[in-house]
Write an enzyme that holds these catalytic residues in place. Structure first.
Site, mmCIF file in Angstrom:
data_model
loop_
_atom_site.group_PDB
_atom_site.id
_atom_site.type_symbol
_atom_site.label_atom_id
_atom_site.label_comp_id
_atom_site.label_asym_id
_atom_site.label_seq_id
_atom_site.Cartn_x
_atom_site.Cartn_y
_atom_site.Cartn_z
ATOM 1 N N ARG A 124 0.851 -1.189 0.000
ATOM 2 C CA ARG A 124 0.000 0.000 0.000
ATOM 3 C C ARG A 124 0.881 1.230 0.000
ATOM 4 O O ARG A 124 2.029 1.166 0.399
ATOM 5 C CB ARG A 124 -0.849 0.020 1.267
ATOM 6 C CG ARG A 124 -1.657 -1.226 1.445
ATOM 7 C CD ARG A 124 -2.166 -1.307 2.869
ATOM 8 N NE ARG A 124 -2.800 -2.592 3.107
ATOM 9 C CZ ARG A 124 -3.322 -2.974 4.264
ATOM 10 N NH1 ARG A 124 -3.275 -2.152 5.302
ATOM 11 N NH2 ARG A 124 -3.881 -4.156 4.400
ATOM 12 N N ASP A 138 0.438 5.376 1.437
ATOM 13 C CA ASP A 138 -0.452 6.249 2.206
ATOM 14 C C ASP A 138 -1.061 7.344 1.337
ATOM 15 O O ASP A 138 -0.582 7.609 0.239
ATOM 16 C CB ASP A 138 0.338 6.942 3.324
ATOM 17 C CG ASP A 138 0.906 5.960 4.324
ATOM 18 O OD1 ASP A 138 0.271 4.915 4.541
ATOM 19 O OD2 ASP A 138 1.981 6.253 4.883
ATOM 20 N N ARG A 180 8.623 7.070 6.024
ATOM 21 C CA ARG A 180 8.409 8.452 6.456
ATOM 22 C C ARG A 180 8.966 8.703 7.852
ATOM 23 O O ARG A 180 9.447 9.802 8.151
ATOM 24 C CB ARG A 180 6.924 8.805 6.379
ATOM 25 C CG ARG A 180 6.427 8.903 4.934
ATOM 26 C CD ARG A 180 4.916 8.887 4.832
ATOM 27 N NE ARG A 180 4.332 10.002 5.562
ATOM 28 C CZ ARG A 180 3.029 10.135 5.782
ATOM 29 N NH1 ARG A 180 2.178 9.224 5.330
ATOM 30 N NH2 ARG A 180 2.568 11.166 6.447
#
Lengths: 244, 244
Positions: free
Chosen positions: A50, A52, A197
């Protein structure tokens, strides 16, 4: 029946992320809708992972099965005809039946773009994180190397992460300076939710002098005595490539 | 009274161009509005020139006069506070009273970005022109050199162009290849309306083999026997720098 692998580029700015979500439009949803419009039947795609909300991709990979014997260019151009300008299939390939976009993935490479400038940049705003303070590149490079190897990244994930194990292998973390731009390329076996991140956020805090280099090691050892990792904003991140 | 020079970056995608127009929002309008909001009075700015709808800038220059003795950082940050995310003052300077953004300009440098790929690119779509066909770089480089020097560019302007003379000096046209990207940097004394885009359009037609290299010379000589220059789309163009 053939298994088709798609390599997809997207500008993630206006999406809730790759995966279908109740609160907005996801990239997966638009890809599945385009396949449905092309084929006249519902298709489920399986992705390498995935991304974000707001994160971009040059090389997201997904696969699906179909018994339509379309030529590869038709898969690419056909799907693109039904996708918005913000998403495009860059490549379509026929792969073996045991290929799986997620489970066959060997490495993923992400690039994070930082713009080191006092003044905001209209042309870079959608694809970079602006850093106003000077960054201590020597400390950042030293800290970046601490991530390389196999570690427990439990401190580098958000609460919503449902991964079974928090151990991951990082192959390299490269810092590339080009004028005002600083690119941080992270290559690893796989990543937890928000992991890249939070790695970037930690490196930037070290670059700003708000954390010592040793904090990377402490976070990787699960030390509770230091504050949690800062999460860098989504728009600077781009999934560059998934290797199989 | 001091004369202030502003260097402005903008993402031109959603604007009708630099100059105030009846049919939409212009960058000039937003800059003048921001100055009015900052100073509480109407301010007229004078720019180095105009850019068309959809064209970007890293270094548009304009000037205005003010009797407010604000520090330079306040001019920059103050104006930016009232500008949308798509426009930013990158630099504010105090200049001599005889400085004029337009009449003092010595050279302007534009960059045109082409993406050579069969498949559209979501992340480059706002800032480049996608070229699907292979380009003959040897012919394009030869043709590009024909533009260098002082020439009559009457064939490289649109009907709306009100310039008194159509003679302009081109200092350099450089073609820079970086993977799929091809950047064409054009540096000149000044440009007619749509001139850079028509120069690029002509080079691309030559690269595609639709025109011979000699057509640049013919167009510069005002030959009527060949078709008019193609105008490259706006989104690939960016005003990089104005030199004084």
């Amino acid at each position: 029946m053939a298994r088709i692998k798609l390599t997809i580029e997207y500008d993630g700015t206006d999406f809730v992320g790759w995966q279908v979500q109740p609160n907005g439009v996801s990239i997966q949803q638009r890809v599945e809708l385009a396949l449905e419009q092309l084929l006249g039947e519902k298709v489920r795609v399986y992705s390498s992972g995935r991304t974000d909300a707001g994160v971009h991709a040059l090389g997201m990979v997904c696969h699906f099965d179909s018994d339509r014997g379309l030529p590869l260019s038709a898969w690419r151009e056909g799907v693109n005809r039904f996708l918005p300008v913000t998403i495009a299939v860059r490549k379509a390939e026929i792969v073996d039946d045991d290929f799986h976009a997620r489970f066959s993935a060997k490495r993923k490479r992400y690039r994070y773009s930082l713009m080191r400038t006092e003044v905001r940049s209209p042309l870079q705003r959608r694809t970079s994180w602006q850093i106003r303070q000077p960054l201590d590149m020597v400390s950042m490079r030293r800290a970046a190397q601490q991530f390389v190897g196999e570690h427990d990244f439990a401190a580098f994930r958000t609460s919503g992460c449902a991964a079974e194990t928090t151990w991951r292998r990082i192959f390299s973390v490269d810092l590339i300076e080009e004028g005002e731009m600083l690119y941080i390329d992270v290559c690893g076996s796989g990543f937890l939710k928000n992991m890249v991140r939070m790695m970037i956020g930690t490196l930037v805090e070290i670059g700003r002098g708000k954390r010592p280099v040793i904090d990377v090691e402490k976070l990787l050892c699960g030390s509770m005595e230091i504050g949690p990792a800062l999460t860098a904003p989504a728009q600077g991140l781009c999934l560059m490539e998934v290797e199989y």
